[in-house]
Design an enzyme around this catalytic site. Structure first.
Site, PDB file in Angstrom:
ATOM      1  N   LYS A   1       0.834  -1.207   0.000  1.00 41.56           N
ATOM      2  CA  LYS A   1       0.000   0.000   0.000  1.00 41.56           C
ATOM      3  C   LYS A   1       0.872   1.261   0.000  1.00 41.56           C
ATOM      4  O   LYS A   1       0.639   2.177  -0.786  1.00 41.56           O
ATOM      5  CB  LYS A   1      -0.894  -0.058   1.255  1.00 41.56           C
ATOM      6  CG  LYS A   1      -1.853   1.071   1.429  1.00 41.56           C
ATOM      7  CD  LYS A   1      -2.945   0.683   2.418  1.00 41.56           C
ATOM      8  CE  LYS A   1      -2.642   1.012   3.862  1.00 41.56           C
ATOM      9  NZ  LYS A   1      -2.675   2.445   4.167  1.00 41.56           N
TER      10      LYS A   1
ATOM     11  N   ARG B   1       3.011   6.030  -3.321  1.00 34.60           N
ATOM     12  CA  ARG B   1       4.133   6.859  -3.772  1.00 34.60           C
ATOM     13  C   ARG B   1       4.334   6.740  -5.282  1.00 34.60           C
ATOM     14  O   ARG B   1       4.560   7.743  -5.966  1.00 34.60           O
ATOM     15  CB  ARG B   1       5.410   6.442  -3.019  1.00 34.60           C
ATOM     16  CG  ARG B   1       5.340   6.912  -1.556  1.00 34.60           C
ATOM     17  CD  ARG B   1       6.230   6.060  -0.674  1.00 34.60           C
ATOM     18  NE  ARG B   1       6.343   6.589   0.685  1.00 34.60           N
ATOM     19  CZ  ARG B   1       5.475   6.371   1.666  1.00 34.60           C
ATOM     20  NH1 ARG B   1       4.370   5.648   1.446  1.00 34.60           N
ATOM     21  NH2 ARG B   1       5.666   6.871   2.873  1.00 34.60           N
TER      22      ARG B   1
ATOM     23  N   ARG C   1      -8.681  12.817  11.762  1.00 38.78           N
ATOM     24  CA  ARG C   1      -7.237  12.590  11.948  1.00 38.78           C
ATOM     25  C   ARG C   1      -6.424  13.895  11.867  1.00 38.78           C
ATOM     26  O   ARG C   1      -6.784  14.800  11.108  1.00 38.78           O
ATOM     27  CB  ARG C   1      -6.752  11.549  10.928  1.00 38.78           C
ATOM     28  CG  ARG C   1      -7.464  10.221  11.172  1.00 38.78           C
ATOM     29  CD  ARG C   1      -6.999   9.140  10.269  1.00 38.78           C
ATOM     30  NE  ARG C   1      -5.615   8.810  10.514  1.00 38.78           N
ATOM     31  CZ  ARG C   1      -4.912   7.992   9.748  1.00 38.78           C
ATOM     32  NH1 ARG C   1      -5.480   7.431   8.693  1.00 38.78           N
ATOM     33  NH2 ARG C   1      -3.663   7.732  10.027  1.00 38.78           N
TER      34      ARG C   1
ATOM     35  N   SER D   1       6.991   9.950  11.493  1.00 40.68           N
ATOM     36  CA  SER D   1       5.910   9.810  10.515  1.00 40.68           C
ATOM     37  C   SER D   1       6.467   9.859   9.100  1.00 40.68           C
ATOM     38  O   SER D   1       6.984  10.886   8.653  1.00 40.68           O
ATOM     39  CB  SER D   1       4.870  10.924  10.693  1.00 40.68           C
ATOM     40  OG  SER D   1       3.996  10.917   9.576  1.00 40.68           O
TER      41      SER D   1
ATOM     42  N   GLN E   1       4.669   9.756   6.560  1.00 37.49           N
ATOM     43  CA  GLN E   1       3.765  10.591   5.758  1.00 37.49           C
ATOM     44  C   GLN E   1       4.201  12.049   5.817  1.00 37.49           C
ATOM     45  O   GLN E   1       4.196  12.746   4.806  1.00 37.49           O
ATOM     46  CB  GLN E   1       2.327  10.424   6.248  1.00 37.49           C
ATOM     47  CG  GLN E   1       1.804   9.024   5.999  1.00 37.49           C
ATOM     48  CD  GLN E   1       0.441   8.785   6.618  1.00 37.49           C
ATOM     49  OE1 GLN E   1      -0.106   9.646   7.303  1.00 37.49           O
ATOM     50  NE2 GLN E   1      -0.112   7.606   6.401  1.00 37.49           N
TER      51      GLN E   1
ATOM     52  N   ASP F   1       2.049  -0.419  11.972  1.00 41.07           N
ATOM     53  CA  ASP F   1       0.825  -0.946  11.353  1.00 41.07           C
ATOM     54  C   ASP F   1       0.550  -2.399  11.742  1.00 41.07           C
ATOM     55  O   ASP F   1      -0.574  -2.888  11.563  1.00 41.07           O
ATOM     56  CB  ASP F   1       0.919  -0.844   9.823  1.00 41.07           C
ATOM     57  CG  ASP F   1       0.847   0.606   9.356  1.00 41.07           C
ATOM     58  OD1 ASP F   1       0.349   1.459  10.111  1.00 41.07           O
ATOM     59  OD2 ASP F   1       1.306   0.880   8.227  1.00 41.07           O
TER      60      ASP F   1
ATOM     61  N   LYS G   1      -4.798   6.688  14.417  1.00 38.94           N
ATOM     62  CA  LYS G   1      -4.861   5.992  13.118  1.00 38.94           C
ATOM     63  C   LYS G   1      -6.333   5.974  12.667  1.00 38.94           C
ATOM     64  O   LYS G   1      -7.127   6.784  13.112  1.00 38.94           O
ATOM     65  CB  LYS G   1      -4.281   4.588  13.259  1.00 38.94           C
ATOM     66  CG  LYS G   1      -2.771   4.593  13.549  1.00 38.94           C
ATOM     67  CD  LYS G   1      -1.961   5.008  12.342  1.00 38.94           C
ATOM     68  CE  LYS G   1      -0.478   5.094  12.649  1.00 38.94           C
ATOM     69  NZ  LYS G   1       0.268   5.732  11.566  1.00 38.94           N
TER      70      LYS G   1
ATOM     71  N   ARG H   1      -6.576   2.715  17.971  1.00 42.54           N
ATOM     72  CA  ARG H   1      -6.272   1.273  17.918  1.00 42.54           C
ATOM     73  C   ARG H   1      -5.886   0.710  19.282  1.00 42.54           C
ATOM     74  O   ARG H   1      -6.040  -0.490  19.514  1.00 42.54           O
ATOM     75  CB  ARG H   1      -5.173   1.002  16.873  1.00 42.54           C
ATOM     76  CG  ARG H   1      -5.694   1.181  15.455  1.00 42.54           C
ATOM     77  CD  ARG H   1      -4.652   0.899  14.386  1.00 42.54           C
ATOM     78  NE  ARG H   1      -5.290   0.925  13.065  1.00 42.54           N
ATOM     79  CZ  ARG H   1      -4.637   1.028  11.921  1.00 42.54           C
ATOM     80  NH1 ARG H   1      -3.328   1.128  11.897  1.00 42.54           N
ATOM     81  NH2 ARG H   1      -5.301   1.031  10.779  1.00 42.54           N
TER      82      ARG H   1
ATOM     83  N   ARG I   1      -7.443  -2.720   9.845  1.00 45.46           N
ATOM     84  CA  ARG I   1      -6.454  -3.547  10.551  1.00 45.46           C
ATOM     85  C   ARG I   1      -7.043  -4.186  11.814  1.00 45.46           C
ATOM     86  O   ARG I   1      -6.605  -5.258  12.227  1.00 45.46           O
ATOM     87  CB  ARG I   1      -5.194  -2.736  10.858  1.00 45.46           C
ATOM     88  CG  ARG I   1      -4.500  -2.273   9.582  1.00 45.46           C
ATOM     89  CD  ARG I   1      -3.023  -2.019   9.739  1.00 45.46           C
ATOM     90  NE  ARG I   1      -2.517  -1.237   8.615  1.00 45.46           N
ATOM     91  CZ  ARG I   1      -2.146  -1.736   7.432  1.00 45.46           C
ATOM     92  NH1 ARG I   1      -2.177  -3.024   7.197  1.00 45.46           N
ATOM     93  NH2 ARG I   1      -1.712  -0.932   6.468  1.00 45.46           N
TER      94      ARG I   1
HETATM   95  C1  S3P Z   1       2.531   5.152   6.082  1.00 45.49           C
HETATM   96  C2  S3P Z   1       3.088   5.609   7.236  1.00 45.49           C
HETATM   97  C3  S3P Z   1       2.523   5.313   8.559  1.00 45.49           C
HETATM   98  C4  S3P Z   1       1.578   4.130   8.494  1.00 45.49           C
HETATM   99  C5  S3P Z   1       0.603   4.222   7.365  1.00 45.49           C
HETATM  100  C6  S3P Z   1       1.338   4.289   6.048  1.00 45.49           C
HETATM  101  C7  S3P Z   1       3.155   5.535   4.805  1.00 45.49           C
HETATM  102  O1  S3P Z   1       1.795   6.434   9.017  1.00 45.49           O
HETATM  103  O2  S3P Z   1       0.892   3.985   9.713  1.00 45.49           O
HETATM  104  O3  S3P Z   1      -0.255   3.104   7.347  1.00 45.49           O
HETATM  105  O4  S3P Z   1       2.826   4.946   3.753  1.00 45.49           O
HETATM  106  O5  S3P Z   1       4.005   6.430   4.822  1.00 45.49           O
HETATM  107  P1  S3P Z   1       2.520   7.694   9.709  1.00 45.49           P
HETATM  108  O6  S3P Z   1       3.376   8.314   8.703  1.00 45.49           O
HETATM  109  O7  S3P Z   1       1.399   8.580  10.152  1.00 45.49           O
HETATM  110  O8  S3P Z   1       3.280   7.112  10.860  1.00 45.49           O
END
Ligand code: S3P
Length: 441
Positions: free
Chosen positions: A22, A27, A125, A168, A170, A327, A354, A358, A400
């Site tokens: 995923k 990306r 979120r 993070s 992200q 995750d 999340k 969780r 999840r």
């Molecule tokens: C992800 C980063 C994680 C993860 C998410 C996917 C990613 O989140 O929990 O399922 O693809 O960069 P965070 O960046 O908020 O930690």
């Protein structure tokens, strides 16, 4: 909302190819959308989340053609060659935090007005974490009380030197994507090293990104990206999703005579700490093959279980390890009562923001199955050597949680009902059919 009944299993055996990762699919979709030329992405995730990213790229002007199905599916994406168009409608990120946060960084420098929306869970979120660094770069982003809906008034960006306050990937990605299109050289240091798919993907699409030579998982190196680089289309294969494989790796720990072979799964070192945890909890893992594609490791592994011991110390997941298996923590926690020593999870407060809280939902559902569990501010303490019974599980429509408790159900006494089971399709639509093919009853 659909309910799935999971019957206990006798053992867990077979071989499987899990769908594409995923994180990597998001990306590749975003960079292919921005790049010049037509990219061919094989084994793209079948989950709904990366398809939200694809739909957003189409709305921004990229062309998407899907061919084939299953393992032979290919996404052909023709990118916009560096210039996104003004979307006619809000960009719908669905349930996907990755789409909303990473896309914000990708589009903030484009001269249009973008509105990003999502479902109820995504709207809860935190988004301030990306607004902050992007604003420092000159972006103009409106949030609704720190959350989506988000409006981005695109304008030119400038480089910053940023240290991520929370682990993070992200946030890191949003900054690097913005830095790619900003004036100057953007630098980023992480508090704790997170998954590095963005770094590999940027290089795959022809960007130059440097990493200072020092660095460890606790004290990562500094990343730098020069703005104004153009991306070129690629032909790439997405490795199987190790976070989806995690459900079956955990199932393999539950029975004495398991034998599971997982083919073509992603074994990127920033994700593969999960395999060390599986080993610590009694799994025996043999790596059968491994190769590298576009910087990502792809391999086949075989998993059995060590002969069970009695007693034993709890295994602790904390610090950098908690971030690396963030995750997978729901499923590790869901099977922890069946392990010898149990599990202690700390430094995982991110789990509370999340797709659901969780920590709270895992504790609530473990208790519903008769387990003893302590809920902590930043984790859980779950003693081992417990016997669980079937129960009615509240997934909170979190994919999840639905899948984690389907695995715990395999060793419970009696049937378990998973409410909101359809949420599995967010990351792994084939989950229940794969589970049925591997669980021997
Ligand atoms: C992800 C980063 C994680 C993860 C998410 C996917 C990613 O989140 O929990 O399922 O693809 O960069 P965070 O960046 O908020 O930690």
């Amino acid at each position: 909302m659909s309910t799935q009944v999971i019957r206990p299993a006798r053992t867990f055996q077979g071989s499987l190819v899990v769908p594409g990762d995923k994180s990597i699919s998001h990306r590749y979709a975003m960079l292919a959308g921005l790049a010049e030329g037509t990219s061919r992405l094989s084994n793209f995730s079948t989950g709904a989340d990366p398809h939200s990213s694809l739909a957003c790229m189409e709305a921004l002007g990229a062309k998407v053609v899907k061919t084939g199905s299953g393992a032979s599916s290919v996404i052909e994406m023709t990118g916009v060659g560096g210039a996104f168009r003004q979307p006619a409608q809000p960009l719908d990120c669905g349930n996907s935090g990755s789409t909303m946060r990473m896309l914000a960084g990708l589009i903030a420098a484009h001269p249009h007005t973008f509105t990003l929306i999502g479902d109820h869970s995504l709207t809860m979120r935190p988004m301030e974490r990306i607004r902050k660094p992007l604003s420092q770069m000159g972006a103009n982003i409106d949030l609704t009380d720190g959350h989506a809906p988000m409006t981005i008034h695109g304008r030119p960006l400038h480089a910053i030197d940023f240290t991520t306050p929370i682990p993070s990937a992200q946030v890191k990605t949003a900054v690097l994507f913005a830095g790619l299109q900003a004036e100057g050289t953007t630098s980023l240091t992480e508090s704790i090293r997170t998954r590095d798919h963005t770094e590999h993907a940027l290089k795959a699409f022809g960007a130059t990104l440097t990493r200072s030579s020092s660095g460890s998982s606790e004290q990562p190196a500094k990343l730098s990206i020069v703005g104004g680089q153009r991306l070129k289309a690629v032909d790439a294969t997405v490795p199987g999703d190790i976070s989806s494989a995690a459900f079956f790796l955990c199932a393999a720990l539950l029975f004495p005579d398991t034998n599971l072979v997982l083919d073509a799964i992603g074994m990127n070192p920033t994700r593969a700490a999960l395999l060390d945890v599986i080993t610590a909890l009694g799994g025996r893992i043999k790596v059968l093959t491994v190769e590298e594609r576009h910087g990502e490791l792809i391999g086949s592994i075989q998993v059995n279980r060590e002969p069970p011991k009695t007693g034993g110390q709890p295994f602790t997941i904390s610090g950098a390890l908690a971030a690396q298996v963030i995750d997978e923590l729901p499923v590790l926690a869901a099977i922890a009562p069946y392990t010898n020593g149990g599990l202690i999870i700390r430094d995982a407060q991110e789990l509370r923001v999340k797709e659901s809280d969780r920590i709270a939902l895992v504790a609530q559902n473990l208790r519903a199955m008769g387990a003893q569990v302590s809920e902590l501010r930043d984790g859980l303490e779950i003693p081992g050597g417990q016997h669980l019974h079937g129960a009615s599980i509240d997934s909170g429509t979190d994919h999840r949680i639905a899948m984690a408790f389907s695995i715990a159900a395999l060793r419970a006494q009696g049937d378990t009902e998973i409410r909101g089971a359809e949420s599995a399709s967010i990351s792994f639509p084939e989950f229940f059919s794969s589970l049925d093919s591997l669980a021997q009853r």
